[in-house]
Scaffold this motif. Structure first.
Motif, PDB file in Angstrom:
ATOM      1  N   ASP A 197     -33.293 -18.674 -28.406  1.00 43.75           N
ATOM      2  CA  ASP A 197     -34.468 -19.453 -28.791  1.00 43.75           C
ATOM      3  C   ASP A 197     -35.268 -18.800 -29.918  1.00 43.75           C
ATOM      4  N   GLY A 198     -34.739 -17.681 -30.448  1.00 38.90           N
ATOM      5  CA  GLY A 198     -35.419 -16.988 -31.529  1.00 38.90           C
ATOM      6  C   GLY A 198     -36.550 -16.104 -31.079  1.00 38.90           C
ATOM      7  N   LEU A 199     -36.652 -15.862 -29.794  1.00 37.85           N
ATOM      8  CA  LEU A 199     -37.719 -15.020 -29.256  1.00 37.85           C
ATOM      9  C   LEU A 199     -37.293 -13.560 -29.196  1.00 37.85           C
ATOM     10  N   LEU A 200     -38.192 -12.672 -29.604  1.00 39.04           N
ATOM     11  CA  LEU A 200     -37.970 -11.242 -29.446  1.00 39.04           C
ATOM     12  C   LEU A 200     -38.152 -10.891 -27.979  1.00 39.04           C
ATOM     13  N   LYS A 201     -37.221 -10.149 -27.422  1.00 37.65           N
ATOM     14  CA  LYS A 201     -37.280  -9.804 -26.004  1.00 37.65           C
ATOM     15  C   LYS A 201     -37.283  -8.288 -25.856  1.00 37.65           C
ATOM     16  N   TYR A 202     -38.426  -7.756 -25.435  1.00 38.07           N
ATOM     17  CA  TYR A 202     -38.574  -6.320 -25.237  1.00 38.07           C
ATOM     18  C   TYR A 202     -38.403  -5.995 -23.754  1.00 38.07           C
ATOM     19  N   ASP A 203     -37.574  -5.009 -23.464  1.00 34.35           N
ATOM     20  CA  ASP A 203     -37.432  -4.501 -22.102  1.00 34.35           C
ATOM     21  C   ASP A 203     -38.585  -3.520 -21.884  1.00 34.35           C
ATOM     22  N   MET A 204     -39.679  -4.011 -21.318  1.00 29.38           N
ATOM     23  CA  MET A 204     -40.889  -3.204 -21.227  1.00 29.38           C
ATOM     24  C   MET A 204     -40.712  -1.979 -20.329  1.00 29.38           C
ATOM     25  N   GLN A 205     -39.876  -2.110 -19.299  1.00 31.82           N
ATOM     26  CA  GLN A 205     -39.630  -0.960 -18.425  1.00 31.82           C
ATOM     27  C   GLN A 205     -38.878   0.131 -19.186  1.00 31.82           C
ATOM     28  N   GLN A 206     -37.873  -0.281 -19.962  1.00 27.95           N
ATOM     29  CA  GLN A 206     -37.120   0.682 -20.757  1.00 27.95           C
ATOM     30  C   GLN A 206     -37.993   1.286 -21.844  1.00 27.95           C
ATOM     31  N   LEU A 207     -38.819   0.442 -22.483  1.00 29.84           N
ATOM     32  CA  LEU A 207     -39.729   0.913 -23.525  1.00 29.84           C
ATOM     33  C   LEU A 207     -40.677   1.978 -22.977  1.00 29.84           C
ATOM     34  N   SER A 208     -41.261   1.689 -21.811  1.00 30.13           N
ATOM     35  CA  SER A 208     -42.190   2.622 -21.176  1.00 30.13           C
ATOM     36  C   SER A 208     -41.500   3.939 -20.829  1.00 30.13           C
ATOM     37  N   GLN A 209     -40.300   3.830 -20.260  1.00 34.04           N
ATOM     38  CA  GLN A 209     -39.559   5.021 -19.866  1.00 34.04           C
ATOM     39  C   GLN A 209     -39.216   5.884 -21.080  1.00 34.04           C
ATOM     40  N   ARG A 210     -38.796   5.229 -22.162  1.00 36.25           N
ATOM     41  CA  ARG A 210     -38.431   5.968 -23.367  1.00 36.25           C
ATOM     42  C   ARG A 210     -39.652   6.657 -23.970  1.00 36.25           C
TER      43      ARG A 210
ATOM     44  N   VAL B  48     -44.155  10.607 -26.521  1.00 35.67           N
ATOM     45  CA  VAL B  48     -44.923  10.050 -27.635  1.00 35.67           C
ATOM     46  C   VAL B  48     -46.419  10.187 -27.361  1.00 35.67           C
ATOM     47  N   LYS B  49     -47.184  10.284 -28.420  1.00 42.87           N
ATOM     48  CA  LYS B  49     -48.641  10.399 -28.301  1.00 42.87           C
ATOM     49  C   LYS B  49     -49.291   9.018 -28.306  1.00 42.87           C
ATOM     50  N   ALA B  50     -48.645   8.064 -28.993  1.00 44.69           N
ATOM     51  CA  ALA B  50     -49.220   6.722 -29.098  1.00 44.69           C
ATOM     52  C   ALA B  50     -48.128   5.697 -29.331  1.00 44.69           C
ATOM     53  N   ILE B  51     -48.427   4.467 -28.959  1.00 46.96           N
ATOM     54  CA  ILE B  51     -47.566   3.320 -29.239  1.00 46.96           C
ATOM     55  C   ILE B  51     -48.399   2.315 -30.035  1.00 46.96           C
ATOM     56  N   ILE B  52     -47.816   1.790 -31.097  1.00 45.53           N
ATOM     57  CA  ILE B  52     -48.493   0.741 -31.863  1.00 45.53           C
ATOM     58  C   ILE B  52     -47.905  -0.610 -31.468  1.00 45.53           C
ATOM     59  N   ILE B  53     -48.760  -1.506 -31.010  1.00 47.78           N
ATOM     60  CA  ILE B  53     -48.357  -2.869 -30.670  1.00 47.78           C
ATOM     61  C   ILE B  53     -48.963  -3.808 -31.707  1.00 47.78           C
ATOM     62  N   ASN B  54     -48.121  -4.487 -32.464  1.00 48.65           N
ATOM     63  CA  ASN B  54     -48.590  -5.438 -33.477  1.00 48.65           C
ATOM     64  C   ASN B  54     -48.549  -6.836 -32.854  1.00 48.65           C
ATOM     65  N   ASN B  55     -49.710  -7.354 -32.491  1.00 47.84           N
ATOM     66  CA  ASN B  55     -49.773  -8.602 -31.728  1.00 47.84           C
ATOM     67  C   ASN B  55     -50.983  -9.435 -32.144  1.00 47.84           C
ATOM     68  N   PRO B  56     -50.753 -10.598 -32.775  1.00 42.06           N
ATOM     69  CA  PRO B  56     -49.489 -11.226 -33.160  1.00 42.06           C
ATOM     70  C   PRO B  56     -48.712 -10.381 -34.171  1.00 42.06           C
ATOM     71  N   ASN B  57     -47.400 -10.578 -34.132  1.00 48.95           N
ATOM     72  CA  ASN B  57     -46.511  -9.722 -34.897  1.00 48.95           C
ATOM     73  C   ASN B  57     -46.361 -10.172 -36.346  1.00 48.95           C
ATOM     74  N   ASN B  58     -46.396  -9.217 -37.241  1.00 49.71           N
ATOM     75  CA  ASN B  58     -46.015  -9.407 -38.639  1.00 49.71           C
ATOM     76  C   ASN B  58     -44.763  -8.563 -38.843  1.00 49.71           C
ATOM     77  N   PRO B  59     -43.603  -9.190 -39.047  1.00 50.84           N
ATOM     78  CA  PRO B  59     -43.383 -10.429 -39.782  1.00 50.84           C
ATOM     79  C   PRO B  59     -43.035 -11.676 -38.965  1.00 50.84           C
ATOM     80  N   SER B  60     -42.804 -11.559 -37.670  1.00 48.42           N
ATOM     81  CA  SER B  60     -42.244 -12.714 -36.949  1.00 48.42           C
ATOM     82  C   SER B  60     -43.282 -13.770 -36.596  1.00 48.42           C
TER      83      SER B  60
END
Length: 339
Positions: A101-114, A120-132
């Protein structure tokens, strides 16, 4: 209203230094605009800055030390790597899967674990996302914020396109679910007047104090015209104007989507902003080739996808800032002659 405000400011003809955070009147008005039914933003938790780009830079400088790791989610805004490199921070990128459907799908559990495992000291969340243009679900951000707070990891939420969502989408605010969140946004982008350079940082007073200590030696204060707009812009006018622009951009996006529907080109789903992110792998082996071809043959200027992450090297970003008829005329010619 912007013109009236600036004309009034010109008539005063006084341009003194102002508080680094912005005046009390401006911060109160900005807090009022950003508040919603779920959260009333205290004026002491907002700071005005010369554009969101500077807000991102100075926030990262305040919370990170040289050599720290910062995670960015692909596709990321193309300035993030340059800002992080300038601050001598290590980049950890995380790529999503892409649904049919053209949707970006993030595995949030995997992201958090990684993020935790790699320290990491920080995570940047671009929301709404540029470029999508996609909007990440509120509960996904909320759950991630709680996990990151427990791990002592900052979350920097870049909400520059917060007001430019399509009229069928509700972008829920992430206003202070957790102590470890810093939000950065842009009123000048919401007003479609980016040259005004009116950005903001939202954070707890303690972190804002740290940002001010740095910012007073770099920025001093925002310009007095942007400050006048911040003090006087009407909340309903801003929201109504941004909503009107959101409808225009949605119409242009849907028109482009229809244009590409009979081709193998894959257009990512969008909820906001004035961009379309398209996979040209069916026609070109790299986004740079697509950009060069469109520029030379159709006088269409686009941005190659590798600037937004190596996982998107066959993509290009198209700006939807021209009239819909112009966009369709250009891309209909491309589609007719190449597919």
């Amino acid at each position: 209203q912007i013109s009236d405000i600036i004309q009034s400011r010109l008539a005063i003809a006084k341009h003194p230094y102002t508080p680094v955070l912005g005046t009390a009147i401006a911060r109160a008005n900005m807090a009022h605009i950003l508040s919603d039914d779920n959260y009333q933003l205290p004026p002491e938790e907002i700071m005005l800055v010369e554009g969101a780009k500077y807000g991102i830079f100075i926030s990262l400088k305040a919370i990170c030390n040289r050599g720290d790791k910062v995670m960015i989610l692909e596709p990321y805004w193309l300035s993030y790597p340059h800002i992080l490199n300038e601050l001598e921070l290590q980049i950890i990128s995380y790529a999503p899967s892409i649904g049919e459907d053209g949707l970006l799908k993030y595995d949030m559990q995997q992201l958090s674990q990684r993020a935790i495992e790699q320290g990491v000291k920080a995570i940047i969340i671009n929301n709404p996302n540029n470029p999508s243009g996609q909007v990440m679900a509120f509960d996904a951000i909320e759950n991630l914020a709680k996990e990151m707070m427990a791990a002592g990891i900052w979350m920097l939420i870049d909400e520059v396109y917060k007001e430019l969502v399509f009229y069928t989408v509700k972008h829920e605010s992430s206003n202070f679910m957790a102590e470890n969140i810093i939000q950065v946004g842009s009123f000048s982008k919401s007003l479609c007047a980016p040259g005004l350079r009116l950005g903001y940082i939202i954070g707890r007073p303690l972190i804002l104090e740290q940002i001010v200590l740095l910012s007073q030696h770099i920025q001093t204060c925002i310009n007095t015209y942007a400050l006048a707009v911040a003090e006087n812009i009407d909340r309903e006018i801003l929201i109504r104007h941004a909503g009107f622009c959101g409808k225009i951009y949605q119409s242009r996006f849907n028109a482009l989507k229809g244009c590409f529907s009979q081709t193998p080109l894959k257009l990512l789903h969008s909820d906001s902003s004035f961009y379309a992110f398209v996979d040209f792998a069916a026609r070109f082996s790299h986004g740079m080739e697509a950009c060069k071809f469109l520029s030379e043959k159709y006088q269409i200027l686009t941005t190659p996808g590798h600037e937004y992450g190596q996982s998107f090297s066959t993509y290009i970003r198209i700006c939807l800032t021209l009239p819909e008829a112009t966009i369709l005329n250009k891309f209909n010619s491309f589609v007719h002659e190449n597919f």
